[in-house]
Design a protein around this motif. Structure first.
Motif, short mmCIF file in Angstrom:
data_model
loop_
_atom_site.label_atom_id
_atom_site.label_comp_id
_atom_site.label_asym_id
_atom_site.label_seq_id
_atom_site.Cartn_x
_atom_site.Cartn_y
_atom_site.Cartn_z
N PHE A 1 0.84 -1.20 0.00
CA PHE A 1 0.00 0.00 0.00
C PHE A 1 0.87 1.25 0.00
N ARG A 2 1.89 1.26 0.84
CA ARG A 2 2.76 2.44 0.91
C ARG A 2 3.45 2.68 -0.44
N GLU A 3 4.02 1.63 -1.01
CA GLU A 3 4.75 1.77 -2.26
C GLU A 3 3.84 2.29 -3.38
N THR A 4 2.67 1.68 -3.54
CA THR A 4 1.80 2.04 -4.66
C THR A 4 1.19 3.43 -4.46
N ARG A 5 0.82 3.77 -3.24
CA ARG A 5 0.19 5.08 -3.02
C ARG A 5 1.21 6.21 -3.07
N GLU A 6 2.40 5.97 -2.57
CA GLU A 6 3.42 7.02 -2.65
C GLU A 6 3.83 7.26 -4.09
N LYS A 7 3.85 6.22 -4.88
CA LYS A 7 4.13 6.39 -6.31
C LYS A 7 2.99 7.14 -6.99
N MET A 8 1.76 6.81 -6.59
CA MET A 8 0.57 7.43 -7.17
C MET A 8 0.53 8.93 -6.87
N PHE A 9 0.83 9.31 -5.62
CA PHE A 9 0.69 10.70 -5.20
C PHE A 9 1.99 11.49 -5.24
N GLY A 10 3.10 10.80 -5.45
CA GLY A 10 4.37 11.48 -5.59
C GLY A 10 4.93 12.04 -4.30
N CYS A 11 4.55 11.46 -3.17
CA CYS A 11 5.08 11.91 -1.88
C CYS A 11 4.86 10.83 -0.83
N LYS A 12 5.44 11.01 0.34
CA LYS A 12 5.24 10.07 1.44
C LYS A 12 3.79 10.11 1.91
N LEU A 13 3.31 8.97 2.42
CA LEU A 13 1.94 8.93 2.94
C LEU A 13 1.72 10.00 3.99
N GLU A 14 2.71 10.18 4.84
CA GLU A 14 2.58 11.15 5.92
C GLU A 14 2.43 12.58 5.40
N GLU A 15 2.93 12.82 4.20
CA GLU A 15 2.84 14.16 3.61
C GLU A 15 1.49 14.43 2.97
N ILE A 16 0.73 13.36 2.72
CA ILE A 16 -0.60 13.52 2.14
C ILE A 16 -1.58 14.06 3.18
N ALA A 17 -1.37 13.67 4.43
CA ALA A 17 -2.32 14.00 5.48
C ALA A 17 -2.46 15.51 5.67
N ALA A 18 -3.72 15.95 5.70
CA ALA A 18 -3.99 17.37 5.95
C ALA A 18 -3.86 17.65 7.44
N LYS A 19 -3.18 18.76 7.76
CA LYS A 19 -2.97 19.13 9.16
C LYS A 19 -3.35 20.58 9.38
N GLY A 20 -3.71 20.90 10.62
CA GLY A 20 -3.98 22.29 10.99
C GLY A 20 -5.08 22.92 10.17
N GLU A 21 -4.81 24.12 9.63
CA GLU A 21 -5.82 24.85 8.87
C GLU A 21 -6.23 24.10 7.60
N ALA A 22 -5.27 23.37 7.01
CA ALA A 22 -5.59 22.61 5.80
C ALA A 22 -6.58 21.49 6.11
N ARG A 23 -6.42 20.88 7.29
CA ARG A 23 -7.35 19.82 7.68
C ARG A 23 -8.74 20.40 7.92
N GLU A 24 -8.80 21.52 8.60
CA GLU A 24 -10.10 22.14 8.87
C GLU A 24 -10.78 22.54 7.56
N ALA A 25 -10.00 23.04 6.62
CA ALA A 25 -10.57 23.40 5.32
C ALA A 25 -11.12 22.19 4.60
N SER A 26 -10.40 21.06 4.66
CA SER A 26 -10.87 19.84 4.03
C SER A 26 -12.15 19.34 4.69
N LEU A 27 -12.21 19.44 6.02
CA LEU A 27 -13.41 19.02 6.74
C LEU A 27 -14.62 19.85 6.33
N GLN A 28 -14.41 21.13 6.18
CA GLN A 28 -15.53 22.01 5.82
C GLN A 28 -15.98 21.79 4.38
N LYS A 29 -15.04 21.52 3.49
CA LYS A 29 -15.42 21.22 2.11
C LYS A 29 -16.20 19.91 2.04
#
Length: 250
Positions: free
Chosen positions: A143-171
């Motif tokens: 899962f890690r290998e295929t998704r990181e290749k798909m998104f071009g970054c580490k899984l941990e970097e995909i996660a929305a944090k702080g204001e970005a997370r709140e914005a995603s929740l509201q959308k």
């Protein structure tokens, strides 16, 4: 009839995948006997080839094999891809309740397209990294290998944090509220998109709600937001679908 074999994604938490939950709902809705065969991510391609399931797309120029897949001993058919499975079940077992009642497919497609386009971008940073956590150890490297290749970054970097997370929740909240408006077009007292009886689109939406719940749990900010949409309308909706969840082990 001999039980249909239903191939579902394995995890630590039982059923979780939004693509397979919709077919689990459908089989139970139609009261068709089935048994679950759990498949780990790295084993999907081999299992599909073993049972004769067709690929559902391509990735990096190669055939892509996915679940859900069903194997129906009564007809000898093996069918892959959720919508194709749903239409197969309607056509092969016409005496069972319809997933696509006559004249409803266009509306179902329209509503799902509207929801997916609105919710998809905001869901991705909220749920993809958490999927890793519920997988069995054998599936995590794949899962890690295929998704990181798909998104071009580490899984941990995909996660929305702080204001970005709140914005995603509201959308995501906004997308759910629009869906509730479509849900209530058939009447605020009716439980489902088309009225008193669920259809395939209901099972797709229910499957995505099951995904959110399985990934982060009821105490997460994501689930609390979902539960609060339209004064709990989505929770009533999911509750009404509970009768079609069935038993996970069969």
């Amino acid at each position: 009839m001999a039980p249909i074999v239903f191939y579902d994604l394995a995890s630590k938490v039982g059923p979780w995948s939004p693509t397979t939950w919709r077919i689990r709902y459908a089989l139970n809705f139609k009261a068709l006997p089935f048994r679950t065969e759990w498949v780990e991510y790295p084993d999907i391609e081999a299992k599909c080839k073993e049972v004769g399931a067709e690929p559902t797309g391509t990735r990096d120029g190669k055939p892509l094999y996915t679940v859900p897949v069903i194997q129906d001993p009564s007809t000898g058919r093996v069918v892959s891809d959720g919508p194709k499975i749903a239409k197969y079940l309607d056509g092969t077992y016409p005496e069972t309740p319809k997933l696509f009642p006559s004249g409803t497919e266009a509306k179902q497609t329209e509503v799902l397209t509207q929801l997916i386009q609105a919710a998809g971008p905001s869901m991705r940073p909220l749920v993809v990294p958490s999927t890793f956590d519920i997988l069995n150890e054998v599936a995590k490297p794949y899962f890690r290998e295929t998704r990181e290749k798909m998104f071009g970054c580490k899984l941990e970097e995909i996660a929305a944090k702080g204001e970005a997370r709140e914005a995603s929740l509201q959308k995501l909240r906004g997308a759910f509220e629009v869906f509730v408006g479509r849900l209530d077009e058939s009447g605020k007292e009716t439980p489902y998109l088309l009225g008193e009886t669920p259809c395939y689109a209901d099972f797709v939406v229910g499957a995505n709600l099951q995904w959110l719940k399985a990934l982060l749990g009821e105490e997460s900010d994501l689930w609390k937001m979902t539960a609060s949409v339209a004064d709990g309308r989505l929770m009533k909706y999911l509750g009404d679908l509970r009768q079609y969840e069935g038993d996970w082990g069969v």
